[in-house]
Design a protein around this motif. Sequence first.
Motif, PDB file in Angstrom:
ATOM      1  N   LEU A 108       0.839  -1.205   0.000  1.00 13.53           N
ATOM      2  CA  LEU A 108       0.000   0.000   0.000  1.00 13.53           C
ATOM      3  C   LEU A 108       0.869   1.248   0.000  1.00 13.53           C
ATOM      4  O   LEU A 108       0.733   2.110   0.870  1.00 13.53           O
ATOM      5  N   GLU A 189      -7.863  -5.677   4.028  1.00 10.15           N
ATOM      6  CA  GLU A 189      -6.394  -5.744   4.054  1.00 10.15           C
ATOM      7  C   GLU A 189      -5.893  -6.598   5.218  1.00 10.15           C
ATOM      8  O   GLU A 189      -4.899  -7.312   5.098  1.00 10.15           O
TER       9      GLU A 189
ATOM     10  N   GLU B   2      -9.421   4.115  -2.909  1.00  7.91           N
ATOM     11  CA  GLU B   2      -8.293   4.856  -2.356  1.00  7.91           C
ATOM     12  C   GLU B   2      -8.580   5.242  -0.902  1.00  7.91           C
ATOM     13  O   GLU B   2      -7.684   5.224  -0.064  1.00  7.91           O
ATOM     14  N   ASN B   5      -7.870   2.304   1.173  1.00  8.91           N
ATOM     15  CA  ASN B   5      -6.426   2.114   1.320  1.00  8.91           C
ATOM     16  C   ASN B   5      -5.856   3.031   2.385  1.00  8.91           C
ATOM     17  O   ASN B   5      -5.014   2.628   3.192  1.00  8.91           O
ATOM     18  N   ARG B   9      -3.800   1.968   5.690  1.00 10.93           N
ATOM     19  CA  ARG B   9      -2.447   2.454   5.953  1.00 10.93           C
ATOM     20  C   ARG B   9      -2.341   2.997   7.365  1.00 10.93           C
ATOM     21  O   ARG B   9      -1.402   2.690   8.098  1.00 10.93           O
TER      22      ARG B   9
END
Lengths: 286, 293
Positions: A108, A189, B2, B5, B9
Amino acid sequence: MADAACLPAPARRFNPWPAVIFIALAVLALLFLAPTAGVLLSSIKTTRDIALGQLWTIPSELFWGNYAEVLGNPAVHRYFLNTALVTAPATVASIALGSLAGYVFAKLPFRGSNLLFLVIVSGMFFPPQVILIPLFRLFNAMDLIDTLYPIIVIHTAMGIPICTLLMRNFFATVPNALREAAILEGANEWQVLTRVALPLSLPALAVLATLQFTWIWNDFLWPLIFTQSDEKRTIMLGIVNLQGQYSVAWGVQGSLSLIASLPTLVVFLFFQRYFIKGMTMGAVKG
Amino acid sequence: MERENRFWRVILLALPLAVFAAFVIWPLADSFHYSFTNWNGFNPDFDYVGFDNFLKIHSDKLFLNAAINTALWIVAAIVVPTGLGLGLALLIDSRIPGGSVFKSIFYLPICLSAVVVGQIWVWIYQPDWGLLNTVVEAVSGESFNYAWLAKPDSALWSVILAWSWQQTGLSMVIFLAGLTTIPEELLEVCEIEGARALQRIRLVVIPLLTPATVVVIALNVINSLKGFDILYTMTGGGPFNSSDTLAMHMYNESFKKYLMGYGSAISVVLFLIALTIVRLYFRQLRKVDELHG
């Protein structure tokens, strides 16, 4: 080449080089083994024999008294327990945190992620002295001096660079298609990391487990700074500590060193492949 | 996508970054802060003393002594384990029977702790029954009782030799990894063209090993800066500070004399030296990458 093999073998010129190299290596290996052999020999000899200059000879009979002395010493048991209590959690925690960060850097990436990665990895290269005093002050203020917690926390934090580096490099080899397929199936994820990427990264995890275990077990500086009472000492500090008690009992010192090194020696003998791989991966890819 | 994501993160990086920032980055910055104070290690309070600690470095004879010893150690680190490691790697790579056994033997010291290595070598240098003096006596036939670690002339070099013994195996495996990247055909061509073994090594193998050499030298230099444990157990920086290094000097000033402000200033200097080496290393590595692809 096949044709050459069919021809009658020509009288080959005698090549002395392999023999010369073998002998040279054997001599060097003996020189390299001598220090370790000395400890081994000392541990099975009496102090009297060593003082008489008999340390470097093969003994005619084995003396087990040194081992009995070390294994019967309750301080040694405590040193071992303390070292295990530091090594196990710090090894697991540093690898876990390195896996989390490594996954983001590999799968990522974001703007500036390379720079952040470089900053984290360069943490590997600095002598621990550069962060010693503020950490001492911090843990002093938290009243955690002379407990094992600061050592566990520091080893976890100091392990993040190497763990992030190796996990990122390994995760990078896991095909993106696998991750995309899993995400299309509705996985998030976290599930990709724990159910796809990590199970595929067992070799990297083994490499890190051997490296981290060895380094943390062998560490001397952090326990030296953060522990004060004998109750909290780890084994490497204990060796230095007992040098006073066994000041001329060299045989006891030798067997203690050997027993203290046994866990890392076993790890080295069984997982040498991983160990070497980790050292070269960490170094060459750094 | 996005947005998702970004969410992951933050979730995944939060904990590792928080731990790293709190226990590595922040203390590093704080070392700079304390280097301008006179904190004594006990009192929660301290005063700011400006550049006094750095001026003190300038006049501190023991600092100069430690800096010179550190420089000597760095030079030794560039030469000794690197040279020995290269030699061993070339010998082992020549497909000798038992190569993997030799590799393990030379690599074994890496898994020992610096404390244990220190103790082993204290016994080698022991004046009465140590291995070194025993061998000297056997060869010369005369009684020899030189106390290697207790004499200012030999203490530092004795520790450096012990440290090199442990460091050589690491250099060797990195060179061995580098050697596997040299194409076999290239060496065969050289042989057919009539290049002798030593010519092959000097003109082909060593130039192609440059990436590995850069890594090995950088690692050895960095590890020489970190070499504290082995020094502590072998000489403690003595006798008469003759084997002091910057890391040892920093420890003594901070944790023996409790001059934590001054100790912080020394650690800042240590950091700047390490930073210089790391930057040289990264730059060299990039150059190597461009050359070798």
